[in-house]
Structures are given as C-alpha cells and as structure tokens.
Write an enzyme that holds these catalytic residues in place. Structure first.
Site, PDB file in Angstrom:
ATOM      1  CB  SER A  59      66.977 -39.824 -67.311  1.00 35.38           C
ATOM      2  OG  SER A  59      65.757 -39.735 -68.021  1.00 35.38           O
ATOM      3  CE  LYS A 132      67.182 -39.361 -72.019  1.00 31.36           C
ATOM      4  NZ  LYS A 132      67.513 -39.813 -70.648  1.00 31.36           N
TER       5      LYS A 132
END
Length: 247
Positions: A59, A132
C-alpha cells in the site's frame, strides 16, 4: 649453612579449581548484568523514543516495499510537530484490518518472538498497525478531484508526484471531507492498492485516524540495506493555508 630465602608455598591442587569456578561465576554475573541492562535500555527506547516496524503490504509502494523495516520516532506527535506529508504508523481505528493470522513458530518460538518484540529487539508486526501518509490535519478540508485530477487541501491543489506511485491517479474515487479536531486523514502512496481513509468512511471514526492512535512518524528505512532511505517531509503541502503541523 641454612637457606633462609623466602619461598612462596606452591598452590595446592584444590586452589586452582576454586579460582577457576570463581572466574566463571564472575563472567556469568557480568554477562547477565550486561544483558539485563541492554534489555532495559532497549525497552525504554522502544517505549518512549523509537520502535521498528515491518512493512507487510504494497500500500505504500514505491516509498516502502514489502519486507522493508522502518524506524518510527515516538516523539512525533508530541515534542515534535506532525506535518502533512509525514508517514505515520498508527493503531487500527477499528475495522480497517482483517483478523491477522498468527505465524506458526511453535510454543517456544512464539514466546521468544513475543519477548524480543516487547523489548524492541524485533520489529513489530502488522497485526494491529497500519502505515500511511498524512494528507489532512485537524480542521483541513480535503477534496478530490479538481479539473486536473488533483487533491486539494483547504482549496489549494497539491502535486503529489514526489511520492504517489508512478502511473496512479491521486484517487480513483471522489471525496470531500473536513478533518475533525484530534484526527487525521491518511492515504497510501500506492493509491490503487491502499485501503486508507477513503475506503473506511463507514467504519468507526468515519475513516479518520485519532491522533491518540498514532504510534509515531516513520523517518528512516533501515533494512534491507539496499533500501536505506530517509523519510522526510515533502514540500508538497508548503503552500497550503492553515496550521502547518500538530503536536
């Protein structure tokens, strides 16, 4: 004539072994002390300063690849401000991650791995953590997409080519959110493969990440050595109005 020169007695056979046993015991005590101090220092560092994490997914490619180890500073947020563009590790706010399968290490291996992870000598796994990039700070208005397909923050379009994976658009789905106080809006650099804030708006906290869930800011890739890299704050958001950081 008698010889009065001083002659030291020759050690008896029982003395040498006793001396040897004492040396071994001293060495064992010293080793135990050194290991204990090292474990305490490691635990203090992990608790208050630094922690290592393992990257399990794609990701955040190509900033972070599967198998990379990153070191996280636990002083951000806190003594140091967290900024838009920083990469952060945080605890799952609720429902972002599927149940994690426990690796089969065997009873002894599991205990050893848990202890070494607890004291910071092994990197934390991804069972309850995500990594993230911060896109929106508390109070920010984050929207996608404008006529050029860009994300805007507080009305200012941002150019994300410095970190978004090559060939990907900023977002495949439109959104418009205002970040609540005490929370963050986060997105992965590999936008097509990142189940981030955009895809968790039906979960607790509406896709936002509470600041209290943030473990810290990832600031360096340490392993493998071929991926050694500094994870600085990009200049992407320099022109965005509003508060530049949050403690």
């Amino acid at each position: 004539m008698s010889d009065h020169r001083d002659q030291s007695p020759t050690p008896g056979p029982a003395e040498a072994p006793a001396r040897g046993r004492g040396g071994v015991l001293a060495a064992v005590r010293e080793t135990v002390l050194v290991v204990a101090v090292a474990l305490v220092v490691s635990l203090v560092v992990k608790t208050f300063l630094l922690q290592a994490f393992y990257i399990p997914s794609q990701s955040m490619e190509t900033t972070l690849d599967i198998g990379d180890r990153v070191v996280v500073s636990k002083l951000t947020p806190g003594p140091f401000e967290l900024h838009r563009g920083d990469v952060v590790v945080f605890l799952d706010p609720g429902g972002w991650l599927p149940p994690a399968a426990e690796p089969d290490r065997g009873p002894v291996g599991s205990v050893v791995a848990d202890v070494l992870t607890f004291v910071g000598l092994l990197p934390e796994d991804s069972g309850e953590h995500l990594i993230k990039r911060v896109i929106g700070l508390p109070g920010d208005r984050v929207e996608c997409c404008d006529a050029q397909g860009r994300i805007s923050v507080n009305g200012t379009p941002v150019e994300e080519s410095a970190y978004v994976i090559e060939g990907a658009v900023p977002s495949q789905v439109p959104f418009s959110v205002t970040v609540p106080a005490g929370e963050l809006w986060v997105m992965g650099d590999n936008r097509p493969e990142s189940a981030d804030s955009r895809y968790n708006q039906d979960k607790p906290h509406g896709g936002f990440v509470p600041l209290e869930n943030v473990v810290g800011r990832a600031y360096v890739v340490v392993w493998p050595l071929s991926h050694l890299a500094w994870l600085g704050t990009p200049s992407t958001f320099d022109d965005v109005p509003g508060e530049a950081g949050v403690e």
